[in-house]
Scaffold this motif. Structure first.
Motif, short mmCIF file in Angstrom:
data_model
loop_
_atom_site.label_atom_id
_atom_site.label_comp_id
_atom_site.label_asym_id
_atom_site.label_seq_id
_atom_site.Cartn_x
_atom_site.Cartn_y
_atom_site.Cartn_z
N PRO A 364 41.20 28.18 32.58
CA PRO A 364 42.63 28.38 32.33
C PRO A 364 42.93 29.40 31.24
O PRO A 364 43.96 30.08 31.30
CB PRO A 364 43.11 26.97 31.95
CG PRO A 364 42.17 26.06 32.68
CD PRO A 364 40.84 26.75 32.63
N ASP A 365 42.02 29.52 30.26
CA ASP A 365 42.25 30.46 29.15
C ASP A 365 41.22 31.56 29.09
O ASP A 365 41.04 32.20 28.05
CB ASP A 365 42.27 29.71 27.82
CG ASP A 365 40.92 29.08 27.48
OD1 ASP A 365 40.05 28.99 28.38
OD2 ASP A 365 40.73 28.69 26.31
N ALA A 366 40.53 31.83 30.20
CA ALA A 366 39.49 32.86 30.20
C ALA A 366 39.48 33.62 31.51
O ALA A 366 39.48 33.02 32.59
CB ALA A 366 38.11 32.25 29.94
N VAL A 367 39.46 34.95 31.41
CA VAL A 367 39.44 35.84 32.57
C VAL A 367 38.11 36.58 32.59
O VAL A 367 37.78 37.29 31.64
CB VAL A 367 40.61 36.85 32.50
CG1 VAL A 367 40.55 37.80 33.69
CG2 VAL A 367 41.95 36.11 32.47
N ARG A 368 37.37 36.40 33.67
CA ARG A 368 36.02 36.99 33.75
C ARG A 368 36.06 38.41 34.29
O ARG A 368 36.76 38.73 35.24
CB ARG A 368 35.13 36.13 34.65
CG ARG A 368 33.76 36.74 34.95
CD ARG A 368 32.79 35.75 35.57
NE ARG A 368 33.33 35.03 36.70
CZ ARG A 368 32.72 33.98 37.28
NH1 ARG A 368 31.57 33.54 36.81
NH2 ARG A 368 33.28 33.37 38.31
N LEU A 369 35.22 39.26 33.66
CA LEU A 369 34.94 40.61 34.13
C LEU A 369 33.44 40.71 34.38
O LEU A 369 32.64 40.50 33.47
CB LEU A 369 35.36 41.66 33.10
CG LEU A 369 36.80 41.61 32.58
CD1 LEU A 369 36.99 42.67 31.50
CD2 LEU A 369 37.79 41.80 33.70
N ALA A 370 33.05 41.02 35.60
CA ALA A 370 31.63 41.19 35.95
C ALA A 370 31.51 42.32 36.96
O ALA A 370 31.09 42.12 38.10
CB ALA A 370 31.05 39.90 36.50
N PRO A 371 31.90 43.54 36.57
CA PRO A 371 31.94 44.65 37.52
C PRO A 371 30.54 45.11 37.89
O PRO A 371 29.54 44.76 37.24
CB PRO A 371 32.67 45.74 36.73
CG PRO A 371 32.32 45.45 35.30
CD PRO A 371 32.30 43.95 35.21
N PRO A 372 30.42 45.91 38.94
CA PRO A 372 29.13 46.51 39.26
C PRO A 372 28.55 47.27 38.07
O PRO A 372 29.28 47.82 37.25
CB PRO A 372 29.46 47.46 40.42
CG PRO A 372 30.67 46.84 41.06
CD PRO A 372 31.46 46.27 39.92
N LEU A 373 27.22 47.30 38.00
CA LEU A 373 26.56 47.99 36.88
C LEU A 373 26.72 49.49 36.94
O LEU A 373 26.39 50.19 35.98
CB LEU A 373 25.07 47.63 36.87
CG LEU A 373 24.69 46.15 36.88
CD1 LEU A 373 23.19 45.97 36.69
CD2 LEU A 373 25.47 45.35 35.86
N VAL A 374 27.26 50.00 38.04
CA VAL A 374 27.48 51.44 38.20
C VAL A 374 28.86 51.87 37.73
O VAL A 374 29.21 53.05 37.83
CB VAL A 374 27.29 51.87 39.67
CG1 VAL A 374 25.86 51.64 40.13
CG2 VAL A 374 28.28 51.14 40.59
N ILE A 375 29.65 50.96 37.18
CA ILE A 375 30.99 51.31 36.74
C ILE A 375 30.93 52.44 35.70
O ILE A 375 30.04 52.48 34.85
CB ILE A 375 31.73 50.08 36.17
CG1 ILE A 375 33.20 50.41 35.89
CG2 ILE A 375 31.03 49.53 34.93
CD1 ILE A 375 34.05 49.19 35.53
N THR A 376 31.87 53.35 35.79
CA THR A 376 31.88 54.50 34.87
C THR A 376 32.82 54.22 33.70
O THR A 376 33.68 53.33 33.75
CB THR A 376 32.36 55.76 35.59
OG1 THR A 376 33.73 55.58 35.98
CG2 THR A 376 31.50 56.05 36.83
N GLU A 377 32.67 55.04 32.66
CA GLU A 377 33.57 54.92 31.51
C GLU A 377 35.02 55.21 31.92
O GLU A 377 35.95 54.57 31.41
CB GLU A 377 33.12 55.86 30.39
CG GLU A 377 31.83 55.43 29.71
CD GLU A 377 31.51 56.25 28.48
OE1 GLU A 377 32.29 57.18 28.17
OE2 GLU A 377 30.50 55.96 27.82
#
Length: 398
Positions: A364-377
Protein backbone atom coordinates in the motif's frame (compact mmCIF):
# COMPACT_ATOMS: atom_id res chain seq x y z
CA UNK A 1 -15.48 -1.08 -27.50
CA UNK A 2 -11.68 -0.90 -27.54
CA UNK A 3 -9.67 -4.02 -28.27
CA UNK A 4 -8.10 -3.85 -24.79
CA UNK A 5 -11.44 -3.69 -23.05
CA UNK A 6 -12.75 -6.57 -25.16
CA UNK A 7 -9.73 -8.72 -24.20
CA UNK A 8 -10.24 -7.90 -20.52
CA UNK A 9 -13.87 -9.00 -20.71
CA UNK A 10 -12.89 -12.24 -22.43
CA UNK A 11 -10.19 -12.78 -19.77
CA UNK A 12 -12.72 -12.29 -16.99
CA UNK A 13 -15.07 -14.85 -18.55
CA UNK A 14 -12.40 -17.49 -19.18
CA UNK A 15 -10.06 -17.35 -16.16
CA UNK A 16 -10.36 -18.12 -12.48
CA UNK A 17 -10.66 -14.91 -10.46
CA UNK A 18 -7.43 -15.25 -8.45
CA UNK A 19 -5.76 -12.37 -10.35
CA UNK A 20 -8.84 -10.22 -10.72
CA UNK A 21 -8.77 -8.59 -14.15
CA UNK A 22 -5.44 -6.94 -15.00
CA UNK A 23 -5.76 -3.24 -15.91
CA UNK A 24 -3.97 -3.49 -19.24
CA UNK A 25 -3.79 -5.88 -22.20
CA UNK A 26 -0.29 -5.84 -23.69
CA UNK A 27 0.28 -6.76 -27.33
CA UNK A 28 4.00 -6.34 -28.07
CA UNK A 29 7.28 -5.06 -26.71
CA UNK A 30 10.68 -3.86 -27.85
CA UNK A 31 13.54 -3.03 -25.53
CA UNK A 32 12.08 -1.31 -22.46
CA UNK A 33 8.88 -0.29 -24.24
CA UNK A 34 5.58 -2.15 -24.52
CA UNK A 35 2.39 -1.38 -26.45
CA UNK A 36 -1.11 -2.22 -25.35
CA UNK A 37 -3.78 -3.82 -27.52
CA UNK A 38 -4.96 -0.36 -28.58
CA UNK A 39 -1.52 0.76 -29.71
CA UNK A 40 -0.49 2.97 -26.81
CA UNK A 41 3.20 2.90 -25.81
CA UNK A 42 4.51 2.61 -22.23
CA UNK A 43 7.95 2.52 -20.64
CA UNK A 44 8.04 -0.82 -18.81
CA UNK A 45 9.49 -0.32 -15.32
CA UNK A 46 8.07 -3.62 -14.01
CA UNK A 47 9.96 -5.97 -16.33
CA UNK A 48 7.58 -8.88 -15.86
CA UNK A 49 8.25 -8.66 -12.08
CA UNK A 50 12.06 -8.58 -12.42
CA UNK A 51 11.98 -11.24 -15.16
CA UNK A 52 12.70 -9.49 -18.47
CA UNK A 53 16.41 -8.95 -17.89
CA UNK A 54 17.07 -8.05 -21.54
CA UNK A 55 13.78 -6.27 -22.10
CA UNK A 56 11.43 -7.32 -24.88
CA UNK A 57 12.32 -8.97 -28.19
CA UNK A 58 16.06 -8.73 -27.56
CA UNK A 59 17.85 -10.10 -30.65
CA UNK A 60 20.10 -12.43 -28.62
CA UNK A 61 17.15 -13.99 -26.84
CA UNK A 62 15.06 -14.27 -30.01
CA UNK A 63 17.92 -15.93 -31.88
CA UNK A 64 18.76 -18.39 -29.08
CA UNK A 65 15.16 -19.47 -28.52
CA UNK A 66 14.38 -19.71 -32.25
CA UNK A 67 17.49 -21.77 -32.94
CA UNK A 68 16.88 -24.14 -30.04
CA UNK A 69 13.16 -24.70 -30.64
CA UNK A 70 13.98 -25.57 -34.24
CA UNK A 71 16.64 -28.05 -33.06
CA UNK A 72 15.36 -29.78 -29.91
CA UNK A 73 12.44 -28.36 -27.94
CA UNK A 74 11.97 -30.92 -25.16
CA UNK A 75 13.58 -34.10 -23.85
CA UNK A 76 12.11 -34.68 -20.33
CA UNK A 77 14.48 -35.77 -17.57
CA UNK A 78 14.93 -39.19 -19.17
CA UNK A 79 17.68 -37.78 -21.39
CA UNK A 80 20.27 -35.04 -21.10
CA UNK A 81 21.15 -32.31 -23.56
CA UNK A 82 24.04 -29.88 -23.94
CA UNK A 83 22.23 -26.59 -23.12
CA UNK A 84 21.37 -27.76 -19.59
CA UNK A 85 24.95 -28.92 -18.97
CA UNK A 86 26.34 -25.63 -20.29
CA UNK A 87 23.93 -23.66 -18.08
CA UNK A 88 24.78 -25.62 -14.93
CA UNK A 89 28.49 -25.21 -15.58
CA UNK A 90 28.04 -21.49 -16.26
CA UNK A 91 26.11 -20.87 -13.05
CA UNK A 92 28.67 -22.74 -10.97
CA UNK A 93 31.42 -20.70 -12.60
CA UNK A 94 29.66 -17.42 -11.82
CA UNK A 95 29.17 -18.52 -8.23
CA UNK A 96 32.89 -19.20 -7.92
CA UNK A 97 32.69 -22.36 -5.82
CA UNK A 98 31.80 -26.02 -6.37
CA UNK A 99 28.11 -26.85 -6.33
CA UNK A 100 25.44 -28.90 -8.02
CA UNK A 101 22.29 -27.77 -9.81
CA UNK A 102 18.66 -28.85 -10.02
CA UNK A 103 16.70 -27.13 -12.78
CA UNK A 104 13.00 -26.42 -12.40
CA UNK A 105 10.35 -24.29 -14.09
CA UNK A 106 9.85 -21.45 -11.61
CA UNK A 107 10.92 -19.85 -8.36
CA UNK A 108 8.43 -21.63 -6.17
CA UNK A 109 9.58 -24.97 -7.61
CA UNK A 110 13.20 -24.06 -6.96
CA UNK A 111 12.21 -23.40 -3.35
CA UNK A 112 10.30 -26.69 -3.17
CA UNK A 113 13.54 -28.44 -4.13
CA UNK A 114 15.34 -26.50 -1.40
CA UNK A 115 12.68 -27.54 1.14
CA UNK A 116 13.16 -31.19 0.23
CA UNK A 117 16.93 -30.85 0.51
CA UNK A 118 16.49 -29.32 3.98
CA UNK A 119 14.08 -32.06 5.06
CA UNK A 120 16.59 -34.67 3.92
CA UNK A 121 19.38 -32.86 5.75
CA UNK A 122 17.26 -32.55 8.88
CA UNK A 123 16.40 -36.25 8.97
CA UNK A 124 20.01 -37.21 8.41
CA UNK A 125 21.14 -35.06 11.34
CA UNK A 126 18.16 -35.24 13.69
CA UNK A 127 16.87 -31.72 13.00
CA UNK A 128 13.17 -31.02 12.79
CA UNK A 129 12.21 -27.38 12.21
CA UNK A 130 12.79 -24.42 9.88
CA UNK A 131 13.23 -20.71 10.48
CA UNK A 132 11.97 -18.04 8.09
CA UNK A 133 11.12 -14.35 8.33
CA UNK A 134 7.97 -12.38 8.87
CA UNK A 135 6.74 -10.87 5.60
CA UNK A 136 9.14 -13.06 3.64
CA UNK A 137 7.86 -14.52 0.37
CA UNK A 138 9.03 -17.84 -1.07
CA UNK A 139 6.18 -18.96 -3.32
CA UNK A 140 2.62 -20.23 -3.49
CA UNK A 141 3.01 -24.03 -3.58
CA UNK A 142 2.48 -25.62 -0.18
CA UNK A 143 6.11 -26.20 0.81
CA UNK A 144 7.19 -22.71 -0.26
CA UNK A 145 4.02 -21.20 1.19
CA UNK A 146 4.78 -22.80 4.55
CA UNK A 147 7.91 -20.62 4.65
CA UNK A 148 6.13 -17.47 3.51
CA UNK A 149 5.57 -15.10 6.41
CA UNK A 150 2.50 -13.32 5.05
CA UNK A 151 -0.57 -14.46 7.01
CA UNK A 152 -2.96 -13.02 4.43
CA UNK A 153 -1.87 -15.54 1.79
CA UNK A 154 -0.58 -18.31 4.06
CA UNK A 155 -3.03 -19.01 6.85
CA UNK A 156 -6.05 -20.12 4.81
CA UNK A 157 -4.08 -23.05 3.33
CA UNK A 158 -2.67 -24.54 6.53
CA UNK A 159 -1.83 -26.74 8.29
CA UNK A 160 1.49 -27.26 6.56
CA UNK A 161 3.75 -30.31 6.35
CA UNK A 162 6.79 -28.63 7.96
CA UNK A 163 7.31 -26.81 11.26
CA UNK A 164 8.34 -23.20 10.52
CA UNK A 165 9.19 -20.57 13.12
CA UNK A 166 9.06 -16.94 12.00
CA UNK A 167 11.32 -14.13 13.19
CA UNK A 168 11.41 -10.42 12.29
CA UNK A 169 13.49 -9.74 9.19
CA UNK A 170 16.74 -7.94 9.95
CA UNK A 171 16.80 -8.84 13.67
CA UNK A 172 19.99 -10.85 14.13
CA UNK A 173 19.30 -11.33 17.83
CA UNK A 174 15.89 -12.88 17.17
CA UNK A 175 17.44 -15.12 14.52
CA UNK A 176 20.17 -16.22 16.92
CA UNK A 177 17.59 -17.11 19.57
CA UNK A 178 15.47 -19.08 17.09
CA UNK A 179 18.23 -21.20 15.51
CA UNK A 180 19.39 -24.10 17.66
CA UNK A 181 21.06 -27.43 17.00
CA UNK A 182 17.60 -28.81 16.17
CA UNK A 183 17.01 -26.38 13.29
CA UNK A 184 17.33 -27.90 9.80
CA UNK A 185 17.46 -24.70 7.75
CA UNK A 186 17.05 -20.94 7.70
CA UNK A 187 15.34 -19.45 4.62
CA UNK A 188 16.17 -15.80 3.88
CA UNK A 189 15.86 -13.31 1.03
CA UNK A 190 18.95 -11.06 0.73
CA UNK A 191 16.38 -8.29 0.31
CA UNK A 192 12.71 -8.95 0.96
CA UNK A 193 11.04 -8.53 -2.41
CA UNK A 194 7.28 -8.83 -2.03
CA UNK A 195 7.40 -7.14 1.38
CA UNK A 196 8.31 -3.92 -0.43
CA UNK A 197 11.96 -4.27 -1.57
CA UNK A 198 13.21 -4.15 2.02
CA UNK A 199 17.01 -4.48 2.34
CA UNK A 200 18.51 -5.89 5.54
CA UNK A 201 20.55 -3.89 8.05
CA UNK A 202 24.30 -3.84 7.47
CA UNK A 203 25.86 -7.11 8.63
CA UNK A 204 22.59 -9.04 8.95
CA UNK A 205 23.32 -11.61 6.24
CA UNK A 206 26.84 -12.17 7.54
CA UNK A 207 25.35 -12.71 11.01
CA UNK A 208 22.90 -15.23 9.54
CA UNK A 209 25.81 -17.09 7.93
CA UNK A 210 27.68 -17.16 11.26
CA UNK A 211 24.61 -18.35 13.16
CA UNK A 212 23.98 -21.20 10.72
CA UNK A 213 27.64 -22.21 10.71
CA UNK A 214 27.74 -22.26 14.51
CA UNK A 215 24.57 -24.34 14.89
CA UNK A 216 24.89 -26.56 11.81
CA UNK A 217 21.68 -25.35 10.17
CA UNK A 218 21.58 -24.89 6.40
CA UNK A 219 21.44 -21.29 5.17
CA UNK A 220 19.12 -21.10 2.16
CA UNK A 221 19.27 -17.86 0.15
CA UNK A 222 16.15 -17.20 -1.88
CA UNK A 223 17.45 -15.08 -4.76
CA UNK A 224 14.47 -15.58 -7.03
CA UNK A 225 14.20 -11.81 -7.58
CA UNK A 226 17.60 -10.52 -6.51
CA UNK A 227 19.98 -12.57 -8.67
CA UNK A 228 21.19 -12.44 -12.29
CA UNK A 229 22.36 -8.85 -12.14
CA UNK A 230 19.26 -7.27 -10.62
CA UNK A 231 21.22 -5.53 -7.85
CA UNK A 232 24.34 -4.90 -9.96
CA UNK A 233 25.97 -8.20 -8.89
CA UNK A 234 25.44 -11.63 -10.40
CA UNK A 235 24.05 -12.73 -7.03
CA UNK A 236 23.07 -10.34 -4.25
CA UNK A 237 24.66 -12.42 -1.50
CA UNK A 238 28.08 -11.92 -3.09
CA UNK A 239 28.02 -8.25 -2.11
CA UNK A 240 27.29 -9.16 1.51
CA UNK A 241 29.91 -11.88 1.92
CA UNK A 242 27.32 -14.42 3.08
CA UNK A 243 27.70 -17.58 0.98
CA UNK A 244 24.65 -19.85 1.40
CA UNK A 245 24.48 -23.64 1.58
CA UNK A 246 21.56 -23.64 -0.85
CA UNK A 247 20.68 -20.96 -3.40
CA UNK A 248 17.44 -20.63 -5.36
CA UNK A 249 17.09 -18.75 -8.65
CA UNK A 250 14.42 -18.03 -11.26
CA UNK A 251 12.81 -14.87 -12.73
CA UNK A 252 15.63 -12.95 -14.47
CA UNK A 253 17.55 -16.11 -15.32
CA UNK A 254 15.37 -16.95 -18.32
CA UNK A 255 14.78 -13.40 -19.52
CA UNK A 256 11.09 -14.26 -20.02
CA UNK A 257 11.29 -18.01 -20.54
CA UNK A 258 10.21 -20.14 -17.54
CA UNK A 259 13.13 -21.57 -15.59
CA UNK A 260 14.22 -21.98 -11.98
CA UNK A 261 17.33 -23.41 -10.34
CA UNK A 262 18.26 -24.79 -6.95
CA UNK A 263 22.00 -24.87 -6.25
CA UNK A 264 23.45 -26.94 -3.43
CA UNK A 265 26.93 -26.51 -1.96
CA UNK A 266 28.93 -28.82 0.29
CA UNK A 267 26.80 -31.58 1.79
CA UNK A 268 23.66 -29.99 0.30
CA UNK A 269 24.99 -30.68 -3.21
CA UNK A 270 24.65 -34.44 -2.78
CA UNK A 271 21.66 -34.90 -0.46
CA UNK A 272 19.33 -36.05 -3.24
CA UNK A 273 19.58 -39.62 -4.42
CA UNK A 274 18.08 -41.11 -7.59
CA UNK A 275 14.32 -40.61 -7.60
CA UNK A 276 14.24 -38.13 -4.71
CA UNK A 277 13.11 -35.23 -6.89
CA UNK A 278 12.29 -34.51 -10.50
CA UNK A 279 10.52 -32.36 -13.08
CA UNK A 280 9.22 -33.20 -16.54
CA UNK A 281 9.83 -29.72 -17.92
CA UNK A 282 12.73 -28.68 -15.66
CA UNK A 283 15.88 -28.05 -17.66
CA UNK A 284 13.89 -27.61 -20.88
CA UNK A 285 16.33 -27.04 -23.77
CA UNK A 286 14.62 -23.85 -24.96
CA UNK A 287 14.59 -22.30 -21.49
CA UNK A 288 18.23 -23.28 -20.97
CA UNK A 289 19.20 -21.71 -24.29
CA UNK A 290 17.39 -18.54 -23.25
CA UNK A 291 19.19 -18.48 -19.90
CA UNK A 292 22.57 -18.88 -21.59
CA UNK A 293 21.73 -15.97 -23.91
CA UNK A 294 20.78 -13.84 -20.90
CA UNK A 295 24.05 -14.59 -19.09
CA UNK A 296 26.14 -14.04 -22.23
CA UNK A 297 24.45 -10.72 -22.99
CA UNK A 298 24.72 -9.38 -19.45
CA UNK A 299 28.45 -10.12 -19.51
CA UNK A 300 29.14 -8.98 -23.08
CA UNK A 301 27.18 -5.73 -22.86
CA UNK A 302 28.34 -4.71 -19.39
CA UNK A 303 24.84 -4.77 -17.93
CA UNK A 304 26.04 -5.18 -14.34
CA UNK A 305 27.68 -1.77 -14.63
CA UNK A 306 24.62 -0.37 -16.38
CA UNK A 307 22.44 -1.66 -13.55
CA UNK A 308 24.57 0.08 -10.96
CA UNK A 309 24.77 3.32 -12.93
CA UNK A 310 21.14 3.66 -13.98
CA UNK A 311 19.87 2.19 -10.72
CA UNK A 312 21.91 4.75 -8.82
CA UNK A 313 20.59 7.51 -11.04
CA UNK A 314 17.00 6.42 -10.42
CA UNK A 315 17.50 6.13 -6.66
CA UNK A 316 19.20 9.53 -6.42
CA UNK A 317 16.58 11.12 -8.63
CA UNK A 318 13.68 9.78 -6.60
CA UNK A 319 15.38 10.78 -3.34
CA UNK A 320 15.79 14.34 -4.64
CA UNK A 321 12.08 14.82 -5.33
CA UNK A 322 10.19 16.81 -2.71
CA UNK A 323 6.52 15.90 -2.59
CA UNK A 324 4.18 15.30 0.35
CA UNK A 325 3.29 11.82 -0.93
CA UNK A 326 6.92 10.65 -1.31
CA UNK A 327 8.82 9.49 1.78
CA UNK A 328 11.94 8.15 0.09
CA UNK A 329 13.44 5.27 -1.86
CA UNK A 330 15.05 1.96 -0.95
CA UNK A 331 16.62 -0.99 -2.75
CA UNK A 332 19.70 -1.79 -4.81
CA UNK A 333 20.54 -1.55 -8.49
CA UNK A 334 17.48 -1.77 -10.72
CA UNK A 335 15.33 -3.16 -7.90
CA UNK A 336 13.84 -0.20 -6.09
CA UNK A 337 10.79 0.87 -4.16
CA UNK A 338 9.48 4.40 -4.01
CA UNK A 339 8.18 4.61 -0.44
CA UNK A 340 5.06 6.70 0.15
CA UNK A 341 3.81 8.66 3.13
CA UNK A 342 0.27 7.36 2.60
CA UNK A 343 -1.18 4.03 1.38
CA UNK A 344 -1.75 5.28 -2.16
CA UNK A 345 0.43 3.00 -4.27
CA UNK A 346 -2.56 1.88 -6.36
CA UNK A 347 -3.25 5.51 -7.23
CA UNK A 348 0.43 6.04 -8.15
CA UNK A 349 0.34 2.98 -10.39
CA UNK A 350 -2.79 4.21 -12.14
CA UNK A 351 -1.42 7.74 -12.57
CA UNK A 352 1.86 6.38 -13.92
CA UNK A 353 -0.01 4.24 -16.45
CA UNK A 354 -1.95 7.28 -17.63
CA UNK A 355 1.38 9.09 -18.06
CA UNK A 356 2.85 6.20 -20.09
CA UNK A 357 4.86 4.34 -17.43
CA UNK A 358 4.27 0.90 -15.95
CA UNK A 359 5.13 0.56 -12.24
CA UNK A 360 3.93 -1.91 -9.62
CA UNK A 361 1.84 -1.12 -6.53
CA UNK A 362 3.72 -3.66 -4.42
CA UNK A 363 2.53 -2.68 -0.94
CA UNK A 364 0.00 0.00 0.00
CA UNK A 365 2.88 2.41 0.66
CA UNK A 366 5.50 1.08 -1.76
CA UNK A 367 5.79 1.22 -5.55
CA UNK A 368 8.20 -1.26 -7.14
CA UNK A 369 10.54 -0.48 -10.03
CA UNK A 370 12.27 -3.48 -11.64
CA UNK A 371 12.95 -2.44 -15.25
CA UNK A 372 14.98 -4.44 -17.74
CA UNK A 373 18.73 -4.27 -17.15
CA UNK A 374 19.09 -2.67 -20.59
CA UNK A 375 17.26 0.50 -19.56
CA UNK A 376 19.12 3.64 -20.62
CA UNK A 377 19.81 6.81 -18.67
CA UNK A 378 17.55 8.71 -21.05
CA UNK A 379 14.66 6.34 -20.38
CA UNK A 380 15.22 6.56 -16.63
CA UNK A 381 15.36 10.35 -16.87
CA UNK A 382 12.02 10.44 -18.68
CA UNK A 383 10.42 8.71 -15.72
CA UNK A 384 12.10 10.96 -13.17
CA UNK A 385 10.92 14.02 -15.10
CA UNK A 386 7.36 12.70 -15.04
CA UNK A 387 7.34 11.44 -11.45
CA UNK A 388 6.41 14.72 -9.68
CA UNK A 389 3.33 15.02 -11.87
CA UNK A 390 2.47 11.36 -11.29
CA UNK A 391 2.71 11.85 -7.53
CA UNK A 392 0.56 14.96 -7.68
CA UNK A 393 -2.10 13.18 -9.72
CA UNK A 394 -2.10 10.28 -7.25
CA UNK A 395 -2.17 12.66 -4.30
CA UNK A 396 -5.41 14.31 -5.42
CA UNK A 397 -7.03 11.20 -6.96
CA UNK A 398 -10.17 10.02 -5.15
Amino acid sequence: MSEGRALRERFEAAFMPNYGVPPLALAKGEGCAVWDADGRRYLDLVGGIAVNSLGHAHPALVEAVSRQVATLAHTSNLYLHEPEVLLAERLIGLLGRPGRIFLANSGTEANEAAVKLAITYGRRHGRGYFVATEMGFHGRTLGALALTGKPSIRDKFGPFPIDVRFVPYGDAGALRDAVTGECAAVFLEPTQGEAGVVPPPEGYLRAAREICSATGALLVADEIQSAIGRTGHWFAHQADGAAPDVLTLAKGLGGGMPIGACVGFGEAATLFGPGDHGSTFGGNPVSCAAALAVLDTIERDGLLDNTKAVGGMLADGIAAIRHPLLKGVRGRGLWLAAVLTEPRSAQVQAAAQEAGFLVNALQPDAVRLAPPLVITEAEARSFLDALPGILEAAHVRA
